[in-house]
Design an enzyme around this catalytic site. Structure first.
Site, PDB file in Angstrom:
ATOM      1  N   PHE A 178       0.841  -1.193   0.000  1.00 52.97           N
ATOM      2  CA  PHE A 178       0.000   0.000   0.000  1.00 52.97           C
ATOM      3  C   PHE A 178       0.877   1.244   0.000  1.00 52.97           C
ATOM      4  CE2 PHE A 178       0.856  -1.077   4.385  1.00 52.97           C
ATOM      5  CZ  PHE A 178       1.090   0.145   5.000  1.00 52.97           C
ATOM      6  N   CYS A 179       0.258   2.372  -0.353  1.00 55.50           N
ATOM      7  CA  CYS A 179       0.932   3.668  -0.356  1.00 55.50           C
ATOM      8  C   CYS A 179      -0.145   4.743  -0.242  1.00 55.50           C
ATOM      9  CB  CYS A 179       1.772   3.849  -1.621  1.00 55.50           C
ATOM     10  SG  CYS A 179       0.835   3.631  -3.151  1.00 55.50           S
ATOM     11  N   THR A 180       0.217   5.990  -0.396  1.00 59.56           N
ATOM     12  CA  THR A 180      -0.723   7.084  -0.136  1.00 59.56           C
ATOM     13  C   THR A 180      -1.942   7.035  -1.051  1.00 59.56           C
ATOM     14  OG1 THR A 180       1.140   8.463   0.527  1.00 59.56           O
ATOM     15  CG2 THR A 180      -0.959   9.574   0.109  1.00 59.56           C
TER      16      THR A 180
END
EC number: 1.14.-.-
Length: 255
Positions: A178-180
């Site tokens: 996951f990331c922003t």
């Protein structure tokens, strides 16, 4: 109240240099500010303006003549800002819309499996899932998902070294990342596939989409999500953080 749009799509844009000035003119005409990156692999940006202006820009990107339908799968996350979070408009040409530094990685050809926010908790709760935060270390320090591995990245390009040193396709059979907003973990998923990993997942729309749609009472997120504008960080419901301004003094680059 202003509307903020975080947007990206990996899509072949061989004419990305030619669309720069028309896109800039469109944004100027709509009084939109922020940063948009263009490259042969797609578009990435965060912009803000009046709600009608942001809606008009999103419609043009997705269905207008500028990109002729090539951005019809544009990933969009909307939030609000009480004041303009950007000082000016920048439309930049880049080699990559998010810098990994591996020419063989091509997200326009192959990426991992998208996971909707509503299905994320179940995936990361499975004991055989290795959960990886693909953001920079200072972002992870402000908030992350329960049980996530922090690769301690100073910039996204270091993800390749983390994979080489810490991950093994034979031992790590199921990986979720996951990331922003979804762009870094999507590119990371493409990189892992190119390195022989088979079961690779990434959170569709990123942390922002998760915080927007998952109630805090059901959330596995802990802390706040750093964003690269003057709001500094967002919490559940994409509300502006009251605490983050005391934690961060300015926003570093988004590599």
């Amino acid at each position: 109240m202003l509307k903020v749009a975080a947007l990206y799509q990996f899509a072949p844009l061989p004419d990305f240099r030619e669309v720069r000035e028309p896109l800039r003119a469109l944004c100027v005409g709509l009084s939109v500010k922020g940063t948009i990156l263009l490259a042969g692999e797609g578009i990435n940006g965060t912009v803000a303006g009046m709600p009608d202006a942001i809606d008009a820009l999103a419609a043009e990107l997705q269905t207008g003549t500028l990109f002729s339908g090539r951005l019809d799968n544009l990933e969009l996350k909307f939030s609000q800002a009480s004041v303009m979070p950007f000082a000016r408009l920048k439309v930049r040409l880049k080699k990559e819309i998010v810098t990994l530094g591996d020419p063989a990685t091509d997200p326009t050809r192959a990426v991992g499996i998208y996971v909707e926010p509503k299905d994320w908790n179940g995936l990361i709760a499975a004991p055989d899932t290795l959960l990886i935060d693909t953001r920079n270390a200072f972002e992870v320090a402000m908030g992350t998902f329960e049980g996530a591995v922090d690769p301690q990245l100073a910039r996204f390009g270091e993800f390749k070294d983390f994979v080489a040193q810490k991950l093994d396709p034979d031992r790590h059979r199921r990986i979720a990342m996951f990331c922003t907003g979804g762009i870094r973990c999507e590119k990371a998923s493409s990189y892992l596939l190119s390195r022989g990993f088979k079961e690779v997942y990434h959170l569709k729309g990123g942390i922002l989409k998760y915080l927007e749609g998952i109630p805090e009472s059901e959330s596995c997120w802990r802390g706040e999500c750093f964003v690269f504008d003057d709001r500094i960080a967002l919490g559940h419901g994409l509300t502006e953080s009251r605490r983050a301004g005391r934690l961060m003094d300015g926003a570093p680059g988004d590599d």
